[in-house]
Design a protein around this motif. Structure first.
Motif, PDB file in Angstrom:
ATOM      1  N   GLU A 197     -14.944 -37.204  11.932  1.00 16.70           N
ATOM      2  CA  GLU A 197     -13.869 -37.972  11.296  1.00 16.70           C
ATOM      3  C   GLU A 197     -13.821 -39.403  11.837  1.00 16.70           C
ATOM      4  OE1 GLU A 197     -10.649 -34.463  10.144  1.00 16.70           O
ATOM      5  OE2 GLU A 197     -10.557 -35.435  12.116  1.00 16.70           O
ATOM      6  N   ASP A 198     -14.098 -39.564  13.134  1.00 10.62           N
ATOM      7  CA  ASP A 198     -14.133 -40.918  13.717  1.00 10.62           C
ATOM      8  C   ASP A 198     -15.257 -41.744  13.096  1.00 10.62           C
ATOM      9  OD1 ASP A 198     -12.005 -40.302  15.298  1.00 10.62           O
ATOM     10  OD2 ASP A 198     -13.193 -39.837  17.097  1.00 10.62           O
ATOM     11  N   GLU A 199     -16.436 -41.112  12.935  1.00  9.74           N
ATOM     12  CA  GLU A 199     -17.565 -41.827  12.334  1.00  9.74           C
ATOM     13  C   GLU A 199     -17.278 -42.187  10.878  1.00  9.74           C
ATOM     14  OE1 GLU A 199     -20.828 -39.206  12.848  1.00  9.74           O
ATOM     15  OE2 GLU A 199     -21.088 -39.618  14.993  1.00  9.74           O
ATOM     16  N   LEU A 200     -16.599 -41.247  10.160  1.00 13.09           N
ATOM     17  CA  LEU A 200     -16.258 -41.526   8.767  1.00 13.09           C
ATOM     18  C   LEU A 200     -15.279 -42.689   8.668  1.00 13.09           C
ATOM     19  CD1 LEU A 200     -16.441 -40.771   5.771  1.00 13.09           C
ATOM     20  CD2 LEU A 200     -14.624 -39.089   6.162  1.00 13.09           C
ATOM     21  N   GLU A 201     -14.327 -42.729   9.550  1.00  9.91           N
ATOM     22  CA  GLU A 201     -13.337 -43.798   9.540  1.00  9.91           C
ATOM     23  C   GLU A 201     -13.989 -45.151   9.825  1.00  9.91           C
ATOM     24  OE1 GLU A 201      -9.665 -45.408   8.930  1.00  9.91           O
ATOM     25  OE2 GLU A 201     -10.262 -43.305   8.679  1.00  9.91           O
ATOM     26  N   PHE A 221     -15.021 -32.692  -3.179  1.00 11.67           N
ATOM     27  CA  PHE A 221     -15.329 -32.043  -1.905  1.00 11.67           C
ATOM     28  C   PHE A 221     -14.247 -31.024  -1.513  1.00 11.67           C
ATOM     29  CE2 PHE A 221     -18.337 -35.612  -0.782  1.00 11.67           C
ATOM     30  CZ  PHE A 221     -19.431 -34.796  -0.587  1.00 11.67           C
ATOM     31  N   ASP A 222     -12.984 -31.421  -1.748  1.00  9.53           N
ATOM     32  CA  ASP A 222     -11.894 -30.459  -1.444  1.00  9.53           C
ATOM     33  C   ASP A 222     -12.030 -29.189  -2.278  1.00  9.53           C
ATOM     34  OD1 ASP A 222     -10.798 -32.159   0.384  1.00  9.53           O
ATOM     35  OD2 ASP A 222      -9.309 -33.014  -0.988  1.00  9.53           O
ATOM     36  N   GLU A 223     -12.353 -29.409  -3.557  1.00 11.41           N
ATOM     37  CA  GLU A 223     -12.522 -28.253  -4.449  1.00 11.41           C
ATOM     38  C   GLU A 223     -13.709 -27.408  -4.001  1.00 11.41           C
ATOM     39  OE1 GLU A 223     -12.942 -27.325  -9.252  1.00 11.41           O
ATOM     40  OE2 GLU A 223     -12.619 -29.397  -8.530  1.00 11.41           O
ATOM     41  N   GLU A 443     -24.129 -43.233  -0.326  1.00 14.06           N
ATOM     42  CA  GLU A 443     -24.813 -42.009   0.133  1.00 14.06           C
ATOM     43  C   GLU A 443     -24.440 -41.658   1.567  1.00 14.06           C
ATOM     44  OE1 GLU A 443     -29.332 -40.216   0.604  1.00 14.06           O
ATOM     45  OE2 GLU A 443     -29.000 -42.099  -0.464  1.00 14.06           O
ATOM     46  N   ASP A 444     -24.439 -42.654   2.442  1.00 14.47           N
ATOM     47  CA  ASP A 444     -24.135 -42.364   3.848  1.00 14.47           C
ATOM     48  C   ASP A 444     -22.714 -41.843   4.027  1.00 14.47           C
ATOM     49  OD1 ASP A 444     -26.637 -43.123   4.530  1.00 14.47           O
ATOM     50  OD2 ASP A 444     -26.059 -45.191   5.061  1.00 14.47           O
ATOM     51  N   ILE A 445     -21.773 -42.528   3.408  1.00 17.38           N
ATOM     52  CA  ILE A 445     -20.370 -42.108   3.579  1.00 17.38           C
ATOM     53  C   ILE A 445     -20.121 -40.749   2.932  1.00 17.38           C
ATOM     54  CG2 ILE A 445     -19.454 -43.267   1.517  1.00 17.38           C
ATOM     55  CD1 ILE A 445     -17.033 -44.023   3.297  1.00 17.38           C
ATOM     56  N   LEU A 446     -20.810 -40.493   1.787  1.00 21.58           N
ATOM     57  CA  LEU A 446     -20.630 -39.181   1.148  1.00 21.58           C
ATOM     58  C   LEU A 446     -21.212 -38.070   2.005  1.00 21.58           C
ATOM     59  CD1 LEU A 446     -21.439 -40.059  -2.577  1.00 21.58           C
ATOM     60  CD2 LEU A 446     -19.204 -39.582  -1.565  1.00 21.58           C
ATOM     61  N   ARG A 450     -19.385 -34.837   3.416  1.00 19.65           N
ATOM     62  CA  ARG A 450     -19.887 -33.455   3.351  1.00 19.65           C
ATOM     63  C   ARG A 450     -19.806 -32.787   4.719  1.00 19.65           C
ATOM     64  NH1 ARG A 450     -24.307 -35.468   0.109  1.00 19.65           N
ATOM     65  NH2 ARG A 450     -24.045 -34.857  -2.076  1.00 19.65           N
ATOM     66  N   GLU A 451     -20.231 -33.543   5.716  1.00 17.56           N
ATOM     67  CA  GLU A 451     -20.221 -32.979   7.077  1.00 17.56           C
ATOM     68  C   GLU A 451     -18.806 -32.609   7.504  1.00 17.56           C
ATOM     69  OE1 GLU A 451     -21.594 -34.108  11.633  1.00 17.56           O
ATOM     70  OE2 GLU A 451     -21.928 -35.536   9.987  1.00 17.56           O
ATOM     71  N   VAL A 452     -17.850 -33.535   7.236  1.00 14.04           N
ATOM     72  CA  VAL A 452     -16.444 -33.242   7.594  1.00 14.04           C
ATOM     73  C   VAL A 452     -15.947 -32.002   6.851  1.00 14.04           C
ATOM     74  CG1 VAL A 452     -14.076 -34.081   7.395  1.00 14.04           C
ATOM     75  CG2 VAL A 452     -15.872 -35.610   8.243  1.00 14.04           C
ATOM     76  N   ASN A 453     -16.233 -31.966   5.532  1.00 12.96           N
ATOM     77  CA  ASN A 453     -15.783 -30.816   4.732  1.00 12.96           C
ATOM     78  C   ASN A 453     -16.405 -29.500   5.219  1.00 12.96           C
ATOM     79  OD1 ASN A 453     -14.145 -32.336   3.043  1.00 12.96           O
ATOM     80  ND2 ASN A 453     -15.771 -32.699   1.546  1.00 12.96           N
ATOM     81  N   GLN A 454     -17.709 -29.574   5.555  1.00 10.42           N
ATOM     82  CA  GLN A 454     -18.396 -28.373   6.028  1.00 10.42           C
ATOM     83  C   GLN A 454     -17.790 -27.887   7.354  1.00 10.42           C
ATOM     84  OE1 GLN A 454     -20.603 -26.637   4.311  1.00 10.42           O
ATOM     85  NE2 GLN A 454     -20.721 -25.076   5.932  1.00 10.42           N
ATOM     86  N   LEU A 455     -17.501 -28.845   8.231  1.00 10.83           N
ATOM     87  CA  LEU A 455     -16.884 -28.471   9.515  1.00 10.83           C
ATOM     88  C   LEU A 455     -15.501 -27.861   9.303  1.00 10.83           C
ATOM     89  CD1 LEU A 455     -17.945 -31.545  11.691  1.00 10.83           C
ATOM     90  CD2 LEU A 455     -18.636 -29.158  12.049  1.00 10.83           C
ATOM     91  N   GLU A 456     -14.724 -28.449   8.424  1.00 12.66           N
ATOM     92  CA  GLU A 456     -13.393 -27.894   8.135  1.00 12.66           C
ATOM     93  C   GLU A 456     -13.515 -26.475   7.571  1.00 12.66           C
ATOM     94  OE1 GLU A 456     -11.834 -30.802   5.523  1.00 12.66           O
ATOM     95  OE2 GLU A 456     -10.890 -31.998   7.135  1.00 12.66           O
TER      96      GLU A 456
END
Length: 654
Positions: A197-201, A221-223, A443-446, A450-456
């Protein structure tokens, strides 16, 4: 063992009054008794035995005989504020009784309290019978066995529950380790999520320009995350259902193995056994009636020999002396006038008939004992078949239940598989939509999204598993709280089982101990020459009951004498003198009287036919018995009564 004192503590009345009409040789009489010893003193043919029969009748026994020339007789006992009575009727050649006597069931009193000459306990000793069956007759062994079976089933169920708790407790270490591992993994994932999340921000430098694009992607992504969560839950449920089916299939194998060991059916065998038991019971009932009739006939003939005048209608106080003179024999005659036809019959013929009747009586007792043994075997076989059938039915029902449950769970797996396929298709579509929305610039931010969503998603999945494990741990700990109560129930059930299993042994041991103790005491007091010891030796033997072998006790009477030189040798009951045999029979009856606490239900003990014992020893035996019976009534000849009558109440006019 001051049982007489125990009886007095229960506040028995100090006096009893008995009225008798047409019983034995008695026309009519009334006699009062005080607590302690009452002596009925007189010559032969003075209705002493008839009065004892009157007491027995009022107390509830059906062993009393009706006066030969009467169709109805009655005994009435006034005992404190209560009155008890029984009436005897002659109907179709048999004696029937009715009324409200002292006892509802006279069996135990007939065996151990009413000790007339024909008393079964005295006769069993005289014949050298196995005394164990007689002493145990009042004990309802079938009820005890049934109660043992119920307690064994209850203990089996408790043991099964405790075993289940043990299995659950053994699962706790693995579950707690699994919970710890999941917590550690969740913490690691949360650390990774925080970093992502820090990297995404940090990558969101142009928030305004990318907001709209990112909003739509985030929504997808939420869906996608929610759909993956649903898919994981479905997979977990499918796995759980499969594990349940495996457990059920294992249980089904156990139940099928149990069914193979059990034999189904048995209806035909059970029907045959029930029919046989009914037949044997009917035979026993017929024998009981025949034994009762034989006993009455024997008593009647004994009374006829003792006092023929009582059966000619004269009775005491009659004014018809000339008729009596015509019918009765001279005092030195060896004949008795038959009360039915008036012809003279030699006394030795009556005595021969009596011996034949006694022989038939003993044969019928033996037949009844054999039928009792056969009844016990058949009842044991019936119980075994019923128990086997019940277990087979329970196992069959459980197998059906398992099959139904497996079928339900397989249907559920099919439904869940359909759900899994639907979620998988939906995820594929969402991933395609997300790919369409992605650009090189985003692409990078998406990817970071994905990584954040997968971790959640991973964290949510792990937390769900952790919650399931914690629920299982809590459920097991709650179940384990029941263990102490189950262990207490098991301990109580085990104690009850031990008591029931040893109850019969305890009664047997007490009977042997009581007989041996009192026999030793009396032999020491009575001083029979060269008779050192008489005792019961309790042995065991293996017998078959149905398909099982069981161990049964046997009471063997042992006798040791000594020669003039002092050498000891073993003797048999047949070699005892008549006096020694009578004393032994009385002591055996006393043992039964004490072991079964007869004094608690029957306040009277009756003694008769002691002529074979000399006067001094009669006095010793009677005073010894006084300690154990509240009311002890003894019929004695005048010469035998002299050693006692100065100290105790004596009745001479009946």
């Amino acid at each position: 063992m001051g049982t007489s004192q125990h009886a007095r503590e229960r506040s028995l009345p100090e006096q009893a009054t008995l009225s008798v009409n047409n019983i034995g040789g008695i026309d009519e009489t009334e006699v009062s008794f005080e607590q302690g010893i009452t002596i009925l003193s007189g010559r032969n043919a003075t209705n002493r035995t008839s009065l004892l029969q009157g007491i027995m009748a009022a107390l509830g026994s059906d062993q009393a005989s009706l006066k030969a020339d009467s169709k109805e007789g009655q005994a009435v006992l006034e005992f404190g504020e209560e009155t008890y009575q029984q009436t005897l009727h002659r109907r179709n050649g048999t004696i029937v009784t009715e009324g409200d006597p002292y006892l509802d069931d006279p069996e135990i009193a007939d065996l151990f309290a009413f000790l007339l000459e024909s008393n079964e306990a005295r006769q069993a000793v005289a014949r050298g019978d196995d005394l164990r069956d007689l002493i145990m007759r009042p004990v309802d062994t079938e009820a005890i066995k049934a109660e043992i079976q119920q307690l064994e089933q209850r203990k089996k169920q408790i043991d099964s529950q405790l075993d289940e708790l043990d299995d659950l407790e053994n699962q706790l270490p693995d579950l707690e380790a699994k919970r710890t591992r999941l917590i550690d993994e969740i913490n690691e994932l949360r650390d990774e999520l925080e970093t992502a999340e820090d990297e995404l921000e940090a990558a969101n430098t142009d928030v305004e320009t990318r907001r709209e694009e990112r909003s739509e992607l985030e929504e997808k992504f939420d869906e996608l995350r929610e759909t993956r969560s649903e898919l994981e839950r479905v997979r977990n449920r499918i796995e759980t259902e499969r594990e349940s089916i495996e457990a059920l299939e294992d249980e089904r194998e156990d139940v099928e193995a149990t069914l193979e060991e059990l034999q189904a059916g048995g209806e035909a065998d059970l029907g045959r056994l029930e029919a046989k038991i009914d037949t044997l019971q009917a035979e026993k009932d017929e024998l009981n009636e025949e034994i009762s009739q034989l006993q009455r006939t024997i008593q009647f003939n004994e009374q006829l020999l003792e006092d023929p005048g009582d059966f000619l209608g004269g009775g005491e106080g009659s004014n018809e002396e000339p008729v009596t003179d015509q019918l009765l024999p001279d005092s030195d005659s060896d004949t008795v006038t038959c009360w039915t036809c008036g012809s003279s019959v030699a006394t030795d013929q009556i005595e021969t008939t009596l011996e034949q009747l006694r022989s038939v009586y003993e044969e019928r007792l033996d037949e009844r004992s054999e039928i009792n043994d056969e009844l016990e075997k058949n009842r044991a076989m019936r119980n075994e078949i019923e128990e086997n059938r019940s277990e087979h039915q329970q196992a069959t029902r459980r197998l059906e239940s398992i099959d139904d449950e497996i079928e339900r769970r397989r249907d559920r797996i099919e439904d869940l598989t359909d759900d899994r396929e639907a979620f998988t298709e939906e995820i594929t579509e969402l991933e395609a939509e997300i790919d369409d929305l992605e650009t090189d610039d985003s692409e990078d931010i998406l990817e970071q999204h994905r990584e954040v969503n997968q971790l959640e998603f991973e964290i949510e999945r792990k937390e769900s598993k952790r919650d399931d494990v914690e629920d299982k741990i809590t459920s097991i700990e709650e179940r384990l709280d029941d263990r102490e109560g189950l262990q207490e129930r098991r301990e109580k059930t085990t104690e009850e089982l031990a008591d029931l299993r040893t109850r019969i042994d305890q009664i047997e041991d007490s009977a042997v101990e009581a007989f041996n103790e009192h026999m030793e005491s009396l032999l020491e007091i009575l001083e029979y020459s060269n008779l050192d010891r008489i005792w019961i030796d309790q042995t065991t033997r293996d017998v078959r009951e149905g398909r099982r072998k069981v161990t049964k006790s046997s009471f063997d009477l042992k006798i040791v004498r000594s020669t003039e030189e002092g050498a000891a040798y073993e003797d048999s009951i047949s070699h005892l003198s008549e006096s020694e045999r009578e004393v032994t029979g009385l002591v055996f009856a006393l043992a039964g009287y004490l072991v079964h606490d007869v004094y608690e239900t029957v306040p009277f003990m009756l003694l008769d036919s002691l002529e074979a014992i000399d006067s001094e020893r009669i006095a010793t035996v009677v005073e010894y018995f006084e300690s154990y019976a509240p009311y002890l009534t003894v019929a004695l000849l005048d010469e035998d009564a002299q050693a006692l009558e100065d100290e105790h109440d004596t009745v001479t006019n009946i």
